[in-house]
Design an enzyme around this catalytic site. Structure first.
Site, mmCIF file in Angstrom:
data_model
loop_
_atom_site.group_PDB
_atom_site.id
_atom_site.type_symbol
_atom_site.label_atom_id
_atom_site.label_comp_id
_atom_site.label_asym_id
_atom_site.label_seq_id
_atom_site.Cartn_x
_atom_site.Cartn_y
_atom_site.Cartn_z
ATOM 1 N N LYS A 22 -21.044 -36.912 -3.857
ATOM 2 C CA LYS A 22 -22.373 -37.024 -3.210
ATOM 3 C C LYS A 22 -22.370 -37.691 -2.274
ATOM 4 C CE LYS A 22 -26.855 -37.491 -3.836
ATOM 5 N NZ LYS A 22 -27.683 -39.029 -3.244
ATOM 6 N N ASN A 23 -22.269 -39.103 -2.542
ATOM 7 C CA ASN A 23 -22.155 -40.236 -1.980
ATOM 8 C C ASN A 23 -20.917 -41.132 -0.598
ATOM 9 O OD1 ASN A 23 -24.864 -39.866 -2.649
ATOM 10 N ND2 ASN A 23 -24.714 -41.887 -3.677
ATOM 11 N N CYS A 117 -39.268 -44.225 0.478
ATOM 12 C CA CYS A 117 -38.459 -43.483 -0.237
ATOM 13 C C CYS A 117 -38.859 -44.360 -1.788
ATOM 14 C CB CYS A 117 -37.021 -43.368 -0.228
ATOM 15 S SG CYS A 117 -36.301 -43.600 -1.603
ATOM 16 N N ARG A 122 -36.260 -49.621 1.570
ATOM 17 C CA ARG A 122 -34.841 -49.071 1.863
ATOM 18 C C ARG A 122 -34.892 -49.119 3.686
ATOM 19 N NH1 ARG A 122 -32.839 -44.037 -1.468
ATOM 20 N NH2 ARG A 122 -30.490 -44.807 -0.887
ATOM 21 N N ASP A 305 -27.360 -46.869 -9.211
ATOM 22 C CA ASP A 305 -27.477 -45.383 -9.672
ATOM 23 C C ASP A 305 -27.070 -45.277 -11.045
ATOM 24 O OD1 ASP A 305 -26.049 -44.171 -6.515
ATOM 25 O OD2 ASP A 305 -27.925 -44.855 -7.106
ATOM 26 N N ARG A 397 -30.598 -32.160 -5.790
ATOM 27 C CA ARG A 397 -30.024 -32.865 -4.565
ATOM 28 C C ARG A 397 -28.551 -33.291 -4.997
ATOM 29 N NH1 ARG A 397 -33.863 -36.527 -1.368
ATOM 30 N NH2 ARG A 397 -32.236 -37.295 -0.588
#
Ligand code: EPZ
Length: 417
Positions: A22-23, A117, A122, A305, A397
């Site tokens: 995803k990233n 968030c 952030r 993460d 997500r």
């Protein structure tokens, strides 16, 4: 809102095919704004965040042509709307990644400031500071970043803090700037390297991606290219932790072991048996684990993460261990939920002390952010009885078909609407 229902206690065994990262996909999708040529991408994961980014790019004017499974071709020939509206940015902060490429190619961009968030404030001040160093005029008005620049100029930029999307935004902007840009204290994450490789295929001149100093020699224009998104190292790590916790044996296929050295080391320290090949990693365990200290930091150190996932592992390991989060100021929201399952965790500042317990007990828990939800799935897989995880839109997500992949490995898990 969907929930996941898990009956804990099964050991997981078998093979799982890892999806694209995803990233890596998110910044690479925005690279389509840098050229009028077609960008053909493969191994693009089918995730909520990816469809959100494709919707934003489509809104701006990028033509999005889905190909066969996990392939998409993007063409940024005409971009009438050089803006990212609040309604889209508020659902996904990575939308900020359209700022650098749009400004570099068109000389103007209007991007909503991402709100806060769940895991932290952030800010994006370093994205803005870097673009200003390249000659952009930027003003913040009514919650929007208004950026203008006749043509960005190469600059020597020392980033105060290691920022992944900050590095990515500035690298894309610098690719079309006039002259050479040096990013010092740049992020070294593998996803930054994957973006650099894609930009180089498009004709960019970039050296040092993956080291702390990235040098970009601007070129007048970039052309289309084809690129395969790298494997998702966090999805891989999550499945490997599941093998260790449930006392099973899982081989992750289409993986990239070289991007997970710190995580594999921690799994071995916890007592799991870790083996690897060029494109696979296997973890086998009897489920008897030692608690392991983890401290998150920028790559190649232990990734933030994976922090929540290792907290879940420590909850059922023997002994006590500390989990220290140095990147985000509020990334312990899974602690309260783990306590509902019977975990013994004490938080003081940025460190959680986890004392392993013989067993977790199933309960209803609530997902609060993407990786916290993954942590609760892991805990549910080993908790006695039934665990229901609410608000799993967070999970969707970042994990492609996770309940399907876990079921194939022997988990008793299903989605309830
Ligand atoms: C990226 O977020 C990832 N997201 C995150 O993954 C990941 O947790 C994070 O990097 C750290 O590895 C994507 O790549 C889309 P940062 P990013 O900018 O770039 C501070 C997931 O679960 N900072 O590297 O937003 C910031 O406050 C997500 O997939 C500034 O102060 O993170 C933080 O403390 C969650 N000013 C630290 O730097 C800035 O201008 C690292 O943030 C930018 C960042």
């Amino acid at each position: 809102m969907d929930s996941l229902l898990i009956h804990g206690g099964n050991t997981l065994a078998g093979e799982v095919r890892i999806s694209g990262a995803k990233n890596a996909a998110l910044p690479i999708l925005t690279a389509s704004l840098l050229t009028a040529g077609p960008l053909q991408l493969s191994n693009v994961p089918q995730l909520k965040d990816i469809s959100t980014m494709l919707a934003l790019l489509g809104h701006m004017g990028v033509t999005v042509t889905p190909g066969e499974k996990n392939c998409v071709t993007l063409c940024g020939e005409n971009i009438p709307h050089k803006e990212a509206p609040y309604e889209m940015v508020k659902t996904m902060r990575a939308s900020i990644l359209v700022l650098g490429p749009t400004l570099a190619r068109f000389g103007e961009a209007r991007v909503s400031l991402p709100g806060g968030c769940a895991i932290g404030s952030r800010p994006v001040d370093l994205h803005i500071k870097g673009l200003q160093a390249m000659g952009a005029e930027i003003r913040i008005e009514h919650g929007y970043i208004h950026a203008k620049a006749k043509r960005l100029k190469g600059a020597h930029i020392a980033m105060d803090v290691v920022t992944v999307t900050g590095t990515e935004n500035l690298m894309m902007a610098a690719a079309l700037a006039d002259g050479t840009t040096v990013l010092a204290n740049a992020a070294r994450e593998p996803e930054v390297v994957d973006l650099a490789n894609c930009l180089i295929a498009m004709g960019a001149k970039i050296e040092g991606a993956g080291s702390g100093v990235v040098t970009i020699h601007g070129v007048p224009e970039l052309h289309g290219a084809a690129h395969r998104i790298m494997p998702d190292r966090i999805e891989t790590g999550t499945f490997l932790v599941a093998a260790a916790m449930t006392g099973g044996k899982i081989r992750a296929l289409d993986a990239a072991p070289e991007t997970l050295v710190s995580v594999m080391g921690k799994l071995a320290d916890a007592g799991a048996h870790v083996t690897q090949g060029d494109h696979w990693i296997e973890v086998e365990s009897d489920g008897v684990l030692n608690a392991v200290d983890v401290r998150t930091a920028p790559h190649p150190a232990f990734p933030t993460d994976m922090q929540a996932q290792f907290m879940a592992l420590n909850c059922v390991a023997s002994g006590a261990a500390s989990v220290t989060e140095t990147i985000f100021e509020n990334r312990f929201m899974h602690v309260q939920e783990l306590r509902r399952l019977g975990a013994n965790i004490e938080v003081s500042g940025h460190t959680a002390l986890v004392r392993g317990v013989p067993r977790l007990d199933g309960a209803i828990v609530m997902a609060t952010d993407l990786r916290a939800s993954a942590c609760l799935v892991l805990a549910g897989l080993v908790a006695a009885g039934e665990t229901t995880i609410e608000r799993i839109y967070h999970l969707d997500r970042g994990y492609e078909r996770i309940e399907e992949k876990l079921t194939q490995l022997g988990a008793r898990i299903k989605r309830v609407h």
